[in-house]
Write a protein that holds these residues in place. Sequence first.
Motif, PDB file in Angstrom:
ATOM      1  N   VAL A  71       0.888  -1.165   0.000  1.00 43.34           N
ATOM      2  CA  VAL A  71       0.000   0.000   0.000  1.00 43.34           C
ATOM      3  C   VAL A  71       0.922   1.210   0.000  1.00 43.34           C
ATOM      4  CG1 VAL A  71      -1.754   1.285   1.259  1.00 43.34           C
ATOM      5  CG2 VAL A  71      -1.789  -1.219   1.297  1.00 43.34           C
ATOM      6  N   SER A  72       1.026   1.866  -1.136  1.00 41.18           N
ATOM      7  CA  SER A  72       1.937   3.010  -1.203  1.00 41.18           C
ATOM      8  C   SER A  72       1.318   4.206  -0.489  1.00 41.18           C
ATOM      9  CB  SER A  72       2.265   3.348  -2.657  1.00 41.18           C
ATOM     10  OG  SER A  72       3.349   4.247  -2.694  1.00 41.18           O
ATOM     11  N   MET A  73       2.116   5.258  -0.352  1.00 42.79           N
ATOM     12  CA  MET A  73       1.620   6.466   0.298  1.00 42.79           C
ATOM     13  C   MET A  73       0.325   6.942  -0.388  1.00 42.79           C
ATOM     14  SD  MET A  73       1.892   8.888   2.436  1.00 42.79           S
ATOM     15  CE  MET A  73       1.560  10.622   2.673  1.00 42.79           C
ATOM     16  N   ILE A  74      -0.569   7.512   0.381  1.00 45.01           N
ATOM     17  CA  ILE A  74      -1.857   7.958  -0.145  1.00 45.01           C
ATOM     18  C   ILE A  74      -1.684   9.285  -0.887  1.00 45.01           C
ATOM     19  CG2 ILE A  74      -4.187   8.651   0.504  1.00 45.01           C
ATOM     20  CD1 ILE A  74      -3.813   6.873   3.022  1.00 45.01           C
ATOM     21  N   ALA A  75      -2.197   9.349  -2.105  1.00 42.53           N
ATOM     22  CA  ALA A  75      -2.185  10.625  -2.827  1.00 42.53           C
ATOM     23  C   ALA A  75      -3.328  11.467  -2.285  1.00 42.53           C
ATOM     24  CB  ALA A  75      -2.364  10.388  -4.320  1.00 42.53           C
ATOM     25  N   HIS A  76      -3.033  12.690  -1.891  1.00 44.08           N
ATOM     26  CA  HIS A  76      -4.127  13.508  -1.352  1.00 44.08           C
ATOM     27  C   HIS A  76      -4.050  14.928  -1.856  1.00 44.08           C
ATOM     28  CE1 HIS A  76      -1.944  15.917   1.677  1.00 44.08           C
ATOM     29  NE2 HIS A  76      -1.210  14.848   1.873  1.00 44.08           N
ATOM     30  N   THR A  77      -5.152  15.623  -1.710  1.00 38.06           N
ATOM     31  CA  THR A  77      -5.246  16.987  -2.213  1.00 38.06           C
ATOM     32  C   THR A  77      -4.724  17.959  -1.158  1.00 38.06           C
ATOM     33  OG1 THR A  77      -7.522  16.856  -1.546  1.00 38.06           O
ATOM     34  CG2 THR A  77      -7.048  16.451  -3.844  1.00 38.06           C
ATOM     35  N   GLN A  78      -4.741  19.230  -1.474  1.00 38.61           N
ATOM     36  CA  GLN A  78      -3.951  20.183  -0.672  1.00 38.61           C
ATOM     37  C   GLN A  78      -4.541  20.533   0.680  1.00 38.61           C
ATOM     38  OE1 GLN A  78      -1.088  20.688  -1.793  1.00 38.61           O
ATOM     39  NE2 GLN A  78      -1.521  19.703  -3.737  1.00 38.61           N
TER      40      GLN A  78
ATOM     41  N   TYR B 246       2.592  -1.216   8.213  1.00 36.46           N
ATOM     42  CA  TYR B 246       3.065  -2.574   7.890  1.00 36.46           C
ATOM     43  C   TYR B 246       2.877  -2.846   6.396  1.00 36.46           C
ATOM     44  CZ  TYR B 246       3.584  -7.630   7.791  1.00 36.46           C
ATOM     45  OH  TYR B 246       4.004  -8.891   7.473  1.00 36.46           O
ATOM     46  N   GLU B 247       1.725  -2.442   5.868  1.00 36.78           N
ATOM     47  CA  GLU B 247       1.440  -2.712   4.449  1.00 36.78           C
ATOM     48  C   GLU B 247       2.269  -1.816   3.531  1.00 36.78           C
ATOM     49  OE1 GLU B 247       0.043  -5.268   3.818  1.00 36.78           O
ATOM     50  OE2 GLU B 247      -1.315  -5.732   5.475  1.00 36.78           O
ATOM     51  N   PHE B 248       2.766  -0.695   4.046  1.00 36.02           N
ATOM     52  CA  PHE B 248       3.690   0.141   3.269  1.00 36.02           C
ATOM     53  C   PHE B 248       5.059  -0.528   3.187  1.00 36.02           C
ATOM     54  CE2 PHE B 248       6.960   3.430   2.956  1.00 36.02           C
ATOM     55  CZ  PHE B 248       6.503   4.207   1.904  1.00 36.02           C
ATOM     56  N   GLU B 249       5.465  -1.135   4.297  1.00 38.98           N
ATOM     57  CA  GLU B 249       6.819  -1.689   4.375  1.00 38.98           C
ATOM     58  C   GLU B 249       6.929  -3.103   3.803  1.00 38.98           C
ATOM     59  OE1 GLU B 249       8.632   0.636   8.239  1.00 38.98           O
ATOM     60  OE2 GLU B 249       7.463  -1.166   8.604  1.00 38.98           O
ATOM     61  N   HIS B 250       5.800  -3.738   3.544  1.00 38.04           N
ATOM     62  CA  HIS B 250       5.822  -5.106   3.014  1.00 38.04           C
ATOM     63  C   HIS B 250       5.036  -5.167   1.704  1.00 38.04           C
ATOM     64  CE1 HIS B 250       6.658  -5.507   7.306  1.00 38.04           C
ATOM     65  NE2 HIS B 250       7.330  -6.603   6.986  1.00 38.04           N
ATOM     66  N   GLU B 251       5.413  -6.077   0.843  1.00 38.67           N
ATOM     67  CA  GLU B 251       4.700  -6.247  -0.433  1.00 38.67           C
ATOM     68  C   GLU B 251       3.859  -7.505  -0.335  1.00 38.67           C
ATOM     69  OE1 GLU B 251       7.639  -6.244  -3.521  1.00 38.67           O
ATOM     70  OE2 GLU B 251       8.238  -4.171  -3.155  1.00 38.67           O
ATOM     71  N   GLU B 252       2.798  -7.442   0.458  1.00 38.51           N
ATOM     72  CA  GLU B 252       2.020  -8.654   0.716  1.00 38.51           C
ATOM     73  C   GLU B 252       0.600  -8.578   0.186  1.00 38.51           C
ATOM     74  OE1 GLU B 252       2.324  -9.531   4.872  1.00 38.51           O
ATOM     75  OE2 GLU B 252       4.510  -9.780   4.782  1.00 38.51           O
ATOM     76  N   MET B 253       0.285  -7.527  -0.549  1.00 39.34           N
ATOM     77  CA  MET B 253      -1.054  -7.412  -1.127  1.00 39.34           C
ATOM     78  C   MET B 253      -1.103  -8.209  -2.448  1.00 39.34           C
ATOM     79  SD  MET B 253      -3.319  -5.608   0.436  1.00 39.34           S
ATOM     80  CE  MET B 253      -3.215  -5.112   2.142  1.00 39.34           C
ATOM     81  N   PRO B 254      -2.285  -8.594  -2.917  1.00 40.18           N
ATOM     82  CA  PRO B 254      -2.364  -9.306  -4.198  1.00 40.18           C
ATOM     83  C   PRO B 254      -1.805  -8.486  -5.363  1.00 40.18           C
ATOM     84  CG  PRO B 254      -4.396  -9.554  -2.969  1.00 40.18           C
ATOM     85  CD  PRO B 254      -3.577  -8.549  -2.228  1.00 40.18           C
ATOM     86  N   ASN B 255      -2.019  -7.202  -5.321  1.00 39.88           N
ATOM     87  CA  ASN B 255      -1.459  -6.306  -6.346  1.00 39.88           C
ATOM     88  C   ASN B 255      -1.203  -4.974  -5.663  1.00 39.88           C
ATOM     89  OD1 ASN B 255      -0.668  -5.051  -8.738  1.00 39.88           O
ATOM     90  ND2 ASN B 255      -2.323  -5.937  -9.943  1.00 39.88           N
ATOM     91  N   ARG B 256      -0.682  -4.006  -6.404  1.00 41.50           N
ATOM     92  CA  ARG B 256      -0.437  -2.719  -5.757  1.00 41.50           C
ATOM     93  C   ARG B 256      -1.761  -2.072  -5.372  1.00 41.50           C
ATOM     94  NH1 ARG B 256       3.586  -0.638  -9.490  1.00 41.50           N
ATOM     95  NH2 ARG B 256       3.964  -2.846  -9.687  1.00 41.50           N
ATOM     96  N   VAL B 257      -1.747  -1.296  -4.295  1.00 41.73           N
ATOM     97  CA  VAL B 257      -2.958  -0.628  -3.817  1.00 41.73           C
ATOM     98  C   VAL B 257      -2.706   0.876  -3.814  1.00 41.73           C
ATOM     99  CG1 VAL B 257      -4.547  -0.320  -1.890  1.00 41.73           C
ATOM    100  CG2 VAL B 257      -3.594  -2.590  -2.361  1.00 41.73           C
ATOM    101  N   LYS B 258      -3.528   1.588  -4.573  1.00 39.74           N
ATOM    102  CA  LYS B 258      -3.398   3.043  -4.650  1.00 39.74           C
ATOM    103  C   LYS B 258      -4.600   3.675  -3.946  1.00 39.74           C
ATOM    104  CE  LYS B 258       0.149   2.739  -7.469  1.00 39.74           C
ATOM    105  NZ  LYS B 258       1.493   2.890  -6.904  1.00 39.74           N
ATOM    106  N   ILE B 259      -4.321   4.373  -2.861  1.00 36.67           N
ATOM    107  CA  ILE B 259      -5.396   5.038  -2.114  1.00 36.67           C
ATOM    108  C   ILE B 259      -5.292   6.542  -2.353  1.00 36.67           C
ATOM    109  CG2 ILE B 259      -6.437   5.356   0.166  1.00 36.67           C
ATOM    110  CD1 ILE B 259      -5.201   2.816   1.102  1.00 36.67           C
ATOM    111  N   THR B 260      -6.430   7.196  -2.430  1.00 34.82           N
ATOM    112  CA  THR B 260      -6.435   8.648  -2.628  1.00 34.82           C
ATOM    113  C   THR B 260      -7.421   9.281  -1.655  1.00 34.82           C
ATOM    114  OG1 THR B 260      -8.220   8.507  -4.239  1.00 34.82           O
ATOM    115  CG2 THR B 260      -6.008   8.418  -5.116  1.00 34.82           C
ATOM    116  N   THR B 261      -7.214  10.544  -1.359  1.00 35.69           N
ATOM    117  CA  THR B 261      -8.248  11.278  -0.621  1.00 35.69           C
ATOM    118  C   THR B 261      -8.493  12.611  -1.313  1.00 35.69           C
ATOM    119  OG1 THR B 261      -6.736  12.482   0.806  1.00 35.69           O
ATOM    120  CG2 THR B 261      -7.509  10.370   1.624  1.00 35.69           C
ATOM    121  N   SER B 262      -9.639  13.161  -1.028  1.00 33.44           N
ATOM    122  CA  SER B 262      -9.991  14.447  -1.594  1.00 33.44           C
ATOM    123  C   SER B 262     -10.788  15.220  -0.557  1.00 33.44           C
ATOM    124  CB  SER B 262     -10.823  14.235  -2.848  1.00 33.44           C
ATOM    125  OG  SER B 262     -10.880  15.433  -3.552  1.00 33.44           O
TER     126      SER B 262
END
Length: 356
Positions: A121-128, A153-169
């Motif tokens: 789970v990479s860092m969350i892209a968020h708005t300003q 934990y999910e940032f530091e490990h590659e244990e998800m089925p695929n990459r996970v991109k989370i966003t907020t607005s």
Amino acid sequence: MSQPRMPVECGVPEIEPYLHPVMKKNYGDWKYHNRPRPGVLRHVANSGDEIWTVRAGTPRQMDVTMIRQLMDICDEFAEGYVRFTSRSNIEYMVSEESKVQPLIDKLTAEGYPIGGTGNSVSMIAHTQGWLHCDIPGTDASGAVKALMDELIYEFEHEEMPNRVKITTSCCQINCGGQGDIAINIQHTKPPKINHDLVANVCERPTVVARCPVAAIRPAMVNGKPSLEVDERKCICCGACFPPCPPMQINDPEHSNFAVWVGGKNSNARSKPTFHKLVASNVPNNPPRWPEVADVVKQILSAYKEDAKDYERIGEWAERIGWGSFFEKTGLPFTKYHIDDWRGARATLNASNHVRF
Ligand code: SF4
Ligand code: SF4
């Protein structure tokens, strides 16, 4: 006396002067790359040169002290070259493998987690949010920091089925907020109009044109030119608030979070998709937003448990069916998840004119 540095207004700068020398030398001539461990990329060029990239998470909104610290680490432990990813991770490039571990040790000791690559789970892209914008309904960066503290934990490990991109607005017309999981502000009441200010502050035709469902009309109120909203049409989008601040839509009780799932911007493996609403009216509850974190963790845990290798969250939900998605995540399915709005054809402002 030193001369003040004058701004150079020339758009995006040339990338070349900022490239690490190994990247410059081998530009466009790479043989392969791999990931020796989460948070580290190794690129090998046809010439035999190698470059190692170490990716660390940041809280995104940084003060000068933190930026200086990150640059000092770069000078001492890397080779003077960094870049930021679109998700606000910082990447250090080094040309020797022996420099990788000391760099990781230093970053970890200073509190910057290493990861965010591959199926993490990479860092969350968020708005300003409040730092740069005048209309947010929440502090997107605060919600992101609180959530990533829980997902480290999910940032530091590659244990998800695929990459996970989370966003907020942080508003509903939003400059972000389309991802595998998107956490977006949702207004649930029409704007409240301060009629004393409209004539002084707002260009009424601009505001009328801005409404996507033609719910705003000019009106005289108390002898002054103002506006009125047809609340049966209003979809509480908040688009009228930026050009007309007296149409206040942010509300501590009625502006909450909604969580959406299954959006995908890339063309990788499958076509891009829009996300779907899975949780609404989630409390906008600073400073740690625990209710948002609970919803996201429920989704991630079911996805991690049930999805096939390399399925993105939306692909997993489509395969098992959205009914099963709600069963497996434990999220309640309510009437608010059904899009039964039939007014689009009659009222949607579908003109292709560009409006400001
Ligand atoms: S999402 Fe909306 S409130 Fe947040 S920074 Fe973008 S325009 Fe401003
Ligand atoms: S712009 Fe959006 S919030 Fe404002 S009146 Fe129209 S539908 Fe309602």
